[in-house]
Scaffold this motif. Sequence first.
Motif, mmCIF file in Angstrom:
data_model
loop_
_atom_site.group_PDB
_atom_site.id
_atom_site.type_symbol
_atom_site.label_atom_id
_atom_site.label_comp_id
_atom_site.label_asym_id
_atom_site.label_seq_id
_atom_site.Cartn_x
_atom_site.Cartn_y
_atom_site.Cartn_z
ATOM 1 N N ILE A 5 1.033 -1.118 -0.082
ATOM 2 C CA ILE A 5 0.008 0.108 0.033
ATOM 3 C C ILE A 5 1.096 1.197 -0.019
ATOM 4 C CG2 ILE A 5 -1.659 1.301 1.360
ATOM 5 C CD1 ILE A 5 -2.461 -1.264 2.600
ATOM 6 N N SER A 6 0.749 2.194 -0.850
ATOM 7 C CA SER A 6 1.250 3.376 -0.862
ATOM 8 C C SER A 6 0.140 4.470 -0.899
ATOM 9 C CB SER A 6 1.982 3.534 -2.202
ATOM 10 O OG SER A 6 2.751 4.758 -2.102
ATOM 11 N N VAL A 7 0.090 5.105 0.202
ATOM 12 C CA VAL A 7 -0.649 6.713 0.193
ATOM 13 C C VAL A 7 -0.132 7.855 0.346
ATOM 14 C CG1 VAL A 7 -2.765 7.390 1.536
ATOM 15 C CG2 VAL A 7 -2.371 4.893 1.346
ATOM 16 N N GLU A 8 -0.370 8.508 -0.770
ATOM 17 C CA GLU A 8 0.342 9.804 -0.483
ATOM 18 C C GLU A 8 -0.764 10.814 0.055
ATOM 19 O OE1 GLU A 8 2.121 10.887 -4.456
ATOM 20 O OE2 GLU A 8 2.861 8.799 -4.443
ATOM 21 N N THR A 11 -5.872 11.992 4.278
ATOM 22 C CA THR A 11 -6.688 12.888 5.019
ATOM 23 C C THR A 11 -6.437 12.373 6.393
ATOM 24 O OG1 THR A 11 -8.600 11.656 4.943
ATOM 25 C CG2 THR A 11 -8.166 13.469 3.209
ATOM 26 N N GLY A 12 -6.569 13.272 7.313
ATOM 27 C CA GLY A 12 -6.519 12.762 8.871
ATOM 28 C C GLY A 12 -7.281 11.530 9.062
ATOM 29 N N ASP A 13 -8.617 11.610 8.845
ATOM 30 C CA ASP A 13 -9.474 10.688 9.204
ATOM 31 C C ASP A 13 -8.904 9.337 8.408
ATOM 32 O OD1 ASP A 13 -11.879 9.510 10.471
ATOM 33 O OD2 ASP A 13 -12.738 9.416 8.399
ATOM 34 N N PHE A 14 -8.536 9.411 7.388
ATOM 35 C CA PHE A 14 -8.226 7.942 6.373
ATOM 36 C C PHE A 14 -7.026 7.525 7.148
ATOM 37 C CE2 PHE A 14 -5.755 5.980 3.346
ATOM 38 C CZ PHE A 14 -6.599 4.891 3.002
ATOM 39 N N GLN A 15 -6.077 8.399 7.446
ATOM 40 C CA GLN A 15 -4.600 7.850 8.154
ATOM 41 C C GLN A 15 -5.069 7.319 9.509
ATOM 42 O OE1 GLN A 15 -1.849 10.557 8.190
ATOM 43 N NE2 GLN A 15 -0.212 9.321 9.325
ATOM 44 N N LYS A 16 -5.871 7.986 10.124
ATOM 45 C CA LYS A 16 -6.171 7.237 11.329
ATOM 46 C C LYS A 16 -6.797 6.078 11.432
ATOM 47 C CE LYS A 16 -9.123 8.443 15.745
ATOM 48 N NZ LYS A 16 -9.656 9.475 16.474
ATOM 49 N N LEU A 18 -6.915 3.748 8.860
ATOM 50 C CA LEU A 18 -5.690 2.950 8.125
ATOM 51 C C LEU A 18 -4.682 2.393 9.379
ATOM 52 C CD1 LEU A 18 -4.740 1.301 5.686
ATOM 53 C CD2 LEU A 18 -3.352 3.323 5.331
ATOM 54 N N LEU A 19 -4.362 3.298 10.172
ATOM 55 C CA LEU A 19 -3.279 2.958 11.050
ATOM 56 C C LEU A 19 -3.914 2.168 12.263
ATOM 57 C CD1 LEU A 19 -1.381 6.292 11.572
ATOM 58 C CD2 LEU A 19 -0.443 4.162 10.528
ATOM 59 N N ALA A 20 -5.272 2.449 12.585
ATOM 60 C CA ALA A 20 -6.094 1.236 13.561
ATOM 61 C C ALA A 20 -5.997 0.229 13.004
ATOM 62 C CB ALA A 20 -7.223 2.088 13.791
ATOM 63 N N LEU A 21 -6.434 -0.036 11.752
ATOM 64 C CA LEU A 21 -6.739 -1.355 10.952
ATOM 65 C C LEU A 21 -5.252 -2.271 11.014
ATOM 66 C CD1 LEU A 21 -8.447 -3.244 9.345
ATOM 67 C CD2 LEU A 21 -7.354 -2.077 7.162
ATOM 68 N N LEU A 22 -4.289 -1.552 10.642
ATOM 69 C CA LEU A 22 -2.819 -2.101 10.716
ATOM 70 C C LEU A 22 -2.461 -2.513 12.193
ATOM 71 C CD1 LEU A 22 -1.007 0.193 8.105
ATOM 72 C CD2 LEU A 22 -1.923 -2.078 7.766
ATOM 73 N N ALA A 23 -2.784 -1.625 13.256
ATOM 74 C CA ALA A 23 -2.359 -1.966 14.558
ATOM 75 C C ALA A 23 -3.216 -3.228 15.025
ATOM 76 C CB ALA A 23 -2.816 -0.864 15.353
ATOM 77 N N ASP A 24 -4.531 -3.396 14.559
ATOM 78 C CA ASP A 24 -5.298 -4.380 14.736
ATOM 79 C C ASP A 24 -4.815 -5.845 14.230
ATOM 80 O OD1 ASP A 24 -7.225 -3.014 16.261
ATOM 81 O OD2 ASP A 24 -8.752 -2.765 14.412
ATOM 82 N N HIS A 25 -4.153 -5.680 13.265
ATOM 83 C CA HIS A 25 -3.426 -6.965 12.561
ATOM 84 C C HIS A 25 -1.733 -6.876 12.666
ATOM 85 C CE1 HIS A 25 -7.152 -7.908 11.143
ATOM 86 N NE2 HIS A 25 -7.360 -6.807 10.941
ATOM 87 N N ALA A 26 -1.367 -6.221 13.702
ATOM 88 C CA ALA A 26 0.035 -6.259 13.833
ATOM 89 C C ALA A 26 0.722 -7.625 13.731
ATOM 90 C CB ALA A 26 0.481 -5.325 15.015
#
Length: 140
Positions: A5-8, A11-16, A18-26
């Motif tokens: 995944i590459s995200v340039e 937005t703040g909401d999207f980043q938040k 996405l990071l939460a989703l990634l943290a759930d599957h760390a």
Amino acid sequence: MKITISVEQPTGDFQKKLLALLADHADDIEPDATWTKERAERLYLALPTNARRIVKEAADRGGYVSADDLRSGEDSSLRGHSAAIKRAVDRGARDGWWPATLQSPVQAQGPGFGKVVGYLIPEYLVEVFQHAANKPSRDW
């Protein structure tokens, strides 16, 4: 399965989210922390001359170059040369050339604070940086 995944400029909401989703599957995520030949070339070309010399000499010598071997002529000081490598690694991460998980490929060797006795490129990176240091330059 491999997903890249590459995200340039998210937005703040999207980043938040996405990071939460990634943290759930760390536990299932393997970060990209590999120096490739292309990344090594970009780093090498971004370095000032003296820092390039450290990388080239260490790679050409199998991964280690002593500080004495690098000192020559009038300028025998190595002060700041390896710091330029770290700055270039950080700048490359900020510019999106590679992930922020990459570590500096060159490690100063010494007894602690003060003069270094040499520089080390880990064995598994020697071939990658030897390729970068000995490849004819190209424009990025």
